[in-house]
Design a protein around this motif. Structure first.
Motif, PDB file in Angstrom:
ATOM      1  N   ASN A 146      -2.391 -11.816  49.665  1.00 14.74           N
ATOM      2  CA  ASN A 146      -2.554 -13.031  50.458  1.00 14.74           C
ATOM      3  C   ASN A 146      -3.415 -12.670  51.658  1.00 14.74           C
ATOM      4  N   ARG A 147      -4.581 -13.273  51.730  1.00 16.87           N
ATOM      5  CA  ARG A 147      -5.555 -12.911  52.757  1.00 16.87           C
ATOM      6  C   ARG A 147      -6.105 -14.172  53.404  1.00 16.87           C
ATOM      7  N   GLU A 148      -5.693 -14.402  54.620  1.00 14.61           N
ATOM      8  CA  GLU A 148      -6.164 -15.551  55.394  1.00 14.61           C
ATOM      9  C   GLU A 148      -5.951 -16.854  54.630  1.00 14.61           C
ATOM     10  N   GLY A 149      -4.780 -16.965  53.999  1.00 14.96           N
ATOM     11  CA  GLY A 149      -4.431 -18.176  53.282  1.00 14.96           C
ATOM     12  C   GLY A 149      -4.980 -18.269  51.878  1.00 14.96           C
ATOM     13  N   TYR A 150      -5.753 -17.274  51.468  1.00 11.84           N
ATOM     14  CA  TYR A 150      -6.342 -17.265  50.126  1.00 11.84           C
ATOM     15  C   TYR A 150      -5.561 -16.285  49.272  1.00 11.84           C
ATOM     16  N   ARG A 151      -5.058 -16.737  48.131  1.00 15.87           N
ATOM     17  CA  ARG A 151      -4.156 -15.928  47.320  1.00 15.87           C
ATOM     18  C   ARG A 151      -4.799 -15.580  45.986  1.00 15.87           C
ATOM     19  N   ARG A 152      -4.804 -14.284  45.690  1.00 15.93           N
ATOM     20  CA  ARG A 152      -5.273 -13.790  44.395  1.00 15.93           C
ATOM     21  C   ARG A 152      -4.189 -12.920  43.779  1.00 15.93           C
ATOM     22  N   GLY A 153      -4.251 -12.765  42.460  1.00 20.78           N
ATOM     23  CA  GLY A 153      -3.266 -11.931  41.794  1.00 20.78           C
ATOM     24  C   GLY A 153      -3.794 -11.388  40.481  1.00 20.78           C
ATOM     25  N   THR A 154      -3.138 -10.350  39.991  1.00 14.65           N
ATOM     26  CA  THR A 154      -3.447  -9.761  38.690  1.00 14.65           C
ATOM     27  C   THR A 154      -2.141  -9.522  37.954  1.00 14.65           C
ATOM     28  N   VAL A 155      -2.035 -10.068  36.761  1.00 14.26           N
ATOM     29  CA  VAL A 155      -0.888  -9.814  35.894  1.00 14.26           C
ATOM     30  C   VAL A 155      -1.334  -8.840  34.808  1.00 14.26           C
ATOM     31  N   ILE A 156      -0.599  -7.745  34.644  1.00 16.73           N
ATOM     32  CA  ILE A 156      -0.875  -6.767  33.593  1.00 16.73           C
ATOM     33  C   ILE A 156       0.303  -6.811  32.631  1.00 16.73           C
ATOM     34  N   ARG A 157       0.018  -7.180  31.397  1.00 14.30           N
ATOM     35  CA  ARG A 157       1.073  -7.433  30.415  1.00 14.30           C
ATOM     36  C   ARG A 157       0.924  -6.471  29.238  1.00 14.30           C
ATOM     37  N   PHE A 158       2.038  -5.819  28.863  1.00  7.73           N
ATOM     38  CA  PHE A 158       2.042  -4.816  27.802  1.00  7.73           C
ATOM     39  C   PHE A 158       2.821  -5.336  26.595  1.00  7.73           C
ATOM     40  N   ARG A 159       2.262  -5.130  25.397  1.00  8.53           N
ATOM     41  CA  ARG A 159       2.967  -5.578  24.195  1.00  8.53           C
ATOM     42  C   ARG A 159       4.191  -4.716  23.930  1.00  8.53           C
ATOM     43  N   ARG A 160       4.092  -3.408  24.191  1.00  7.34           N
ATOM     44  CA  ARG A 160       5.221  -2.499  24.005  1.00  7.34           C
ATOM     45  C   ARG A 160       5.830  -2.146  25.354  1.00  7.34           C
ATOM     46  N   ALA A 161       7.120  -1.985  25.359  1.00  8.19           N
ATOM     47  CA  ALA A 161       7.805  -1.583  26.587  1.00  8.19           C
ATOM     48  C   ALA A 161       7.647  -0.085  26.797  1.00  8.19           C
ATOM     49  N   GLY A 162       7.386   0.302  28.027  1.00  2.40           N
ATOM     50  CA  GLY A 162       7.349   1.700  28.423  1.00  2.40           C
ATOM     51  C   GLY A 162       8.110   1.847  29.724  1.00  2.40           C
ATOM     52  N   ARG A 163       7.970   2.982  30.352  1.00  2.06           N
ATOM     53  CA  ARG A 163       8.577   3.163  31.678  1.00  2.06           C
ATOM     54  C   ARG A 163       7.595   2.592  32.700  1.00  2.06           C
ATOM     55  N   LEU A 164       7.861   1.353  33.080  1.00  3.43           N
ATOM     56  CA  LEU A 164       6.922   0.594  33.902  1.00  3.43           C
ATOM     57  C   LEU A 164       7.348   0.619  35.360  1.00  3.43           C
ATOM     58  N   THR A 183      -0.816  -0.031  20.886  1.00  3.75           N
ATOM     59  CA  THR A 183      -0.313  -1.142  21.679  1.00  3.75           C
ATOM     60  C   THR A 183      -1.511  -1.910  22.208  1.00  3.75           C
ATOM     61  N   CYS A 184      -1.249  -3.035  22.832  1.00  8.92           N
ATOM     62  CA  CYS A 184      -2.333  -3.786  23.453  1.00  8.92           C
ATOM     63  C   CYS A 184      -1.891  -4.246  24.836  1.00  8.92           C
ATOM     64  N   ILE A 185      -2.880  -4.458  25.678  1.00  8.32           N
ATOM     65  CA  ILE A 185      -2.655  -4.764  27.085  1.00  8.32           C
ATOM     66  C   ILE A 185      -3.527  -5.949  27.469  1.00  8.32           C
ATOM     67  N   ASP A 186      -2.958  -6.887  28.195  1.00  6.02           N
ATOM     68  CA  ASP A 186      -3.720  -8.009  28.742  1.00  6.02           C
ATOM     69  C   ASP A 186      -3.769  -7.887  30.260  1.00  6.02           C
ATOM     70  N   VAL A 187      -4.944  -8.098  30.816  1.00 11.36           N
ATOM     71  CA  VAL A 187      -5.125  -8.156  32.269  1.00 11.36           C
ATOM     72  C   VAL A 187      -5.551  -9.579  32.603  1.00 11.36           C
ATOM     73  N   ILE A 188      -4.733 -10.258  33.404  1.00 13.38           N
ATOM     74  CA  ILE A 188      -4.897 -11.694  33.626  1.00 13.38           C
ATOM     75  C   ILE A 188      -5.131 -11.950  35.116  1.00 13.38           C
ATOM     76  N   PRO A 189      -6.327 -12.356  35.513  1.00  6.88           N
ATOM     77  CA  PRO A 189      -6.538 -12.709  36.919  1.00  6.88           C
ATOM     78  C   PRO A 189      -5.858 -14.030  37.264  1.00  6.88           C
ATOM     79  N   MET A 190      -5.364 -14.111  38.490  1.00 13.62           N
ATOM     80  CA  MET A 190      -4.765 -15.340  39.003  1.00 13.62           C
ATOM     81  C   MET A 190      -5.542 -15.786  40.238  1.00 13.62           C
ATOM     82  N   VAL A 191      -5.894 -17.058  40.259  1.00 14.17           N
ATOM     83  CA  VAL A 191      -6.606 -17.645  41.394  1.00 14.17           C
ATOM     84  C   VAL A 191      -5.803 -18.847  41.871  1.00 14.17           C
ATOM     85  N   ASP A 192      -5.249 -18.732  43.074  1.00  9.69           N
ATOM     86  CA  ASP A 192      -4.422 -19.810  43.638  1.00  9.69           C
ATOM     87  C   ASP A 192      -3.336 -20.255  42.663  1.00  9.69           C
TER      88      ASP A 192
END
Length: 307
Positions: A146-164, A183-192
């Protein structure tokens, strides 16, 4: 082998080392709409980085990396990273045991996001400003700023469970002779608060992201054909068409039917009036839709009324 690996999809690009890693304190990363959503993405096998055996771009938005543990002269283990960059990122990870006996393998992926803009990333390497948080679940971690009211995020999602944990995931593998783990991994940007999901999934080589109005095969098929006795000329022409396709962006105005050329890749994948107009004008004989989209987009962004 290239000195860096760059994948581009519209306003998204992934800039990494040939082994697929993003190192902190370098102008590398996964960028979405001018903001870096991954500033670290490093894979180690038994504590060693991956030494690339081959690293190549398949399409301008996809790549395959095959490597082994660094400093292993006769590799008994291979790691394949297939990466697809379309809005978000999808990465397939395959570990194969080539030995005649079982191997215990520790695979670790470390990650971070500093959410620097493209200019900050180039000047400062890792850049931190604002308030950061990281929340880890069973198979996903969410990094936010959260930077000066502007919010960004990244979600990293794993198909297999590991020690996260909040900055890494560890997989402890037991591989028999000739056995593979994947395994496969998704990286999902979040904007507001809005998530931008990857548009391609596992094994998507040869497929095309649906957001572009013209897919790559049609793009190449509808361009004028070059007939030349000198074979390099044909290769240069084809590569130029591919480079031009990679330069396409599509502003989010709903009425804009076609994609327009950006200012330049990878750092300027956004609307630049002069650059976009010149590029569109010079390509009129090849793909006239670029000119139509450029004029529509600039009118939408700059004009005050339609006449």
């Amino acid at each position: 082998m290239p000195e860096q690996l760059i994948l581009v999809d519209g306003a998204t690009f992934f800039y990494s080392a040939p082994n697929g890693d993003i190192s902190e304190n370098k102008p590398e990363g996964f960028f979405y709409e001018d903001v870096r959503h991954l500033s670290r993405w490093t894979l180690t096998v038994d504590g060693k980085p991956l030494a690339p055996l081959t690293s190549r771009v398949v399409d301008y938005f996809s790549a395959r990396i095959v490597g082994a543990r660094q400093d292993e002269h006769e590799p008994t283990l291979s790691v394949t990273r297939d990466r697809f960059v379309t809005e978000g990122v999808h990465e397939d990870l395959v570990v194969t045991n080539h030995a005649d006996e079982e191997q215990r393998v520790r695979v670790e992926l470390a990650f971070a996001a500093d959410f620097a803009d493209v200019m900050e990333a180039q000047k400062h390497g890792t850049f931190r400003r604002g308030r950061y948080s990281a929340e880890a679940g069973t198979r996903a971690v969410t990094l936010t700023q959260n930077r000066e009211g502007y919010r960004r995020g990244t979600v990293i999602r794993f198909r297999r469970a590991g020690r996260l944990r909040r900055d890494r995931v560890v997989f402890d593998l037991h591989l028999g002779p000739g056995e593979s783990w994947q395994t496969c991994i998704d990286v999902i940007p979040m904007v507001d608060g809005s998530r931008r999901q990857p548009l391609l999934a596992c094994g998507s080589f040869g497929k095309h992201a649906p957001k572009m109005p013209i897919d790559l095969d049609t793009w190449l098929a509808t361009a004028p054909e070059l007939v030349a006795d000198w074979d390099p000329a044909r290769h240069i022409y084809r590569q130029s068409l591919l480079d031009l396709a990679a330069l396409r962006i599509r502003p989010r105005e709903e009425h804009l039917r076609w994609a327009m050329p950006a200012g330049g890749l990878p750092w300027f994948m956004t609307v630049f009036g002069r650059d976009s107009i010149i590029a569109a004008y010079e390509t009129l004989p090849f793909q006239h839709e670029l000119t139509q989209a450029t004029l529509q987009a600039l009118a939408e962004l700059q004009a005050t009324e339609w006449d």
